[in-house]
Design an enzyme around this catalytic site. Structure first.
Site, PDB file in Angstrom:
ATOM      1  CG  HIS A 143      -1.749  -1.017   1.393  1.00 11.99           C
ATOM      2  ND1 HIS A 143      -2.539  -1.538   0.196  1.00 11.99           N
ATOM      3  CD2 HIS A 143      -2.471  -1.534   2.311  1.00 11.99           C
ATOM      4  CE1 HIS A 143      -3.416  -2.199   0.410  1.00 11.99           C
ATOM      5  NE2 HIS A 143      -3.613  -2.601   1.855  1.00 11.99           N
ATOM      6  NE  ARG A 198     -14.731   0.189  -2.855  1.00 12.12           N
ATOM      7  CZ  ARG A 198     -15.054  -0.678  -2.014  1.00 12.12           C
ATOM      8  NH1 ARG A 198     -14.102  -0.787  -1.109  1.00 12.12           N
ATOM      9  NH2 ARG A 198     -16.322  -0.872  -1.689  1.00 12.12           N
ATOM     10  CB  SER A 240     -13.787  -0.086   2.423  1.00 12.93           C
ATOM     11  OG  SER A 240     -13.670  -1.344   2.628  1.00 12.93           O
ATOM     12  NE  ARG A 299     -17.374  -2.493   5.009  1.00 10.11           N
ATOM     13  CZ  ARG A 299     -18.335  -1.946   4.666  1.00 10.11           C
ATOM     14  NH1 ARG A 299     -19.264  -1.789   5.465  1.00 10.11           N
ATOM     15  NH2 ARG A 299     -18.025  -1.079   3.552  1.00 10.11           N
ATOM     16  CE  LYS A 300     -23.333  -2.706   4.602  1.00  5.41           C
ATOM     17  NZ  LYS A 300     -24.140  -1.382   4.381  1.00  5.41           N
TER      18      LYS A 300
END
Ligand code: A3P
Length: 283
Positions: free
Chosen positions: A100, A124, A132, A246-247
């Site tokens: 990262h 994103r 997130s 997660r989602k």
């Protein structure tokens, strides 16, 4: 509790404390190998999704399985006995490397790749990325026994004021974006992958220069949908990996942002990204 408890500053960029000065200083000499595949991303932009797709592609193509450390190479995670980059340096080729780091801190073999090195950069929209990251960061802190470190209000403010982990999202993205015309790089947007995963997988297959038939590629796309990947991730061994799926949607930011926060984010990224060619879908 707040950000100063869990982050620190290195050469003008806020970093999480799990990334040490010793590691960051060592990056300039870290050896990237010709057959390394690297995923370089801002956190929570779809890094693990991309890693899984790459692994599935290599497997289907009958290639040697890549060695992989399932946390960014710059981290010293709580359960590890040594910094991630040292573990990675000891691993056999071929390796799948995850980082990262902003481009200016990345090993030169990643920021200026030579020969066959391949670097994939997921991107994103910043609102979903922030939401997130907020959930994941608090989850990691809870696992570390630190309770709830951030309230959303503070986290969102830090995110657009270059006070959050890994610094300003736009600066991070723009740093890597400088390499968009370099053939060692592939940029992919989370939202494009969500909307048309099959095309994304085809693009990745071509970039990795492997030969796969249409049926196999379709199978990889199907196995890489959120629901299919979630089952594997939820059953993985570490709590960090269990927290990833997660989602998995576009637009979850609407459940967290106030109208004022949304306006502040719009003003921030529109100014920073104007004229750069980077645009994001928010739904
Ligand atoms: P959410 O928290 O919004 O659900 P990273 O791997 O960079 O940490 O990114 C994690 C984000 O990618 C999480 O977003 C996670 O749910 C999402 N993600 C992981 N696998 C996915 C998949 N197969 N499809 C869509 N999103 C996925």
């Amino acid at each position: 509790m707040g950000s100063f408890e869990v982050t620190w500053e290195y050469k003008g960029v806020i970093m999480p404390k799990v990334v040490t000065k010793e590691t960051l200083d060592a990056m300039a000499d870290f050896q990237i190998r010709d057959d390394d595949i690297v995923v370089a991303s801002f956190p929570k932009t779809g890094t693990n999704w991309l890693l899984e797709i790459i692994r599935k592609i290599q497997k289907a193509a009958g290639k040697t399985e890549h060695s992989v450390v399932f946390s960014p190479m710059e981290m010293t995670v709580a359960t590890a006995t040594q910094p991630g980059y040292i573990t990675l340096a000891d691993m056999p080729s071929p390796r799948l490397v995850m980082t990262h780091l902003p481009i200016q801190f990345a090993p030169p073999g990643v920021s200026k790749p030579q020969n066959k090195v391949k670097v994939l950069v997921p991107m994103r929209n910043p609102k979903d990325t922030a939401v997130s990251f907020f959930h994941f960061f608090n989850k990691m802190m809870q696992l570390a026994g630190m309770g709830v470190v951030f309230q959303w209000e503070e986290f969102a403010q830090d995110f657009i004021n270059a006070k959050g982990s890994y610094g300003d999202f736009c600066d991070h993205v723009l740093g890597w974006w400088q390499m968009r015309d370099d053939p060692h790089f592939l940029f992919l947007k989370y939202e494009d992958m969500k909307k048309d995963l099959l095309t994304a997988v085809k693009t990745i297959v071509a970039f990795l220069e492997v030969d796969l038939d249409e049926t196999t590629i379709k199978g990889i796309a199907e196995a890489s949908t959120f629901n299919n990947m979630k089952t594997d991730l939820d059953n993985s061994k570490t709590a960090e990996r269990q927290a990833i799926a997660r989602k998995g949607i576009i637009g979850d930011w609407k459940n967290a942002f106030s109208p004022e926060q949304s306006k502040a984010f719009d003003a921030w990224y529109e100014k920073k990204l104007a004229g750069t060619g980077i645009t994001f879908d928010f739904e």
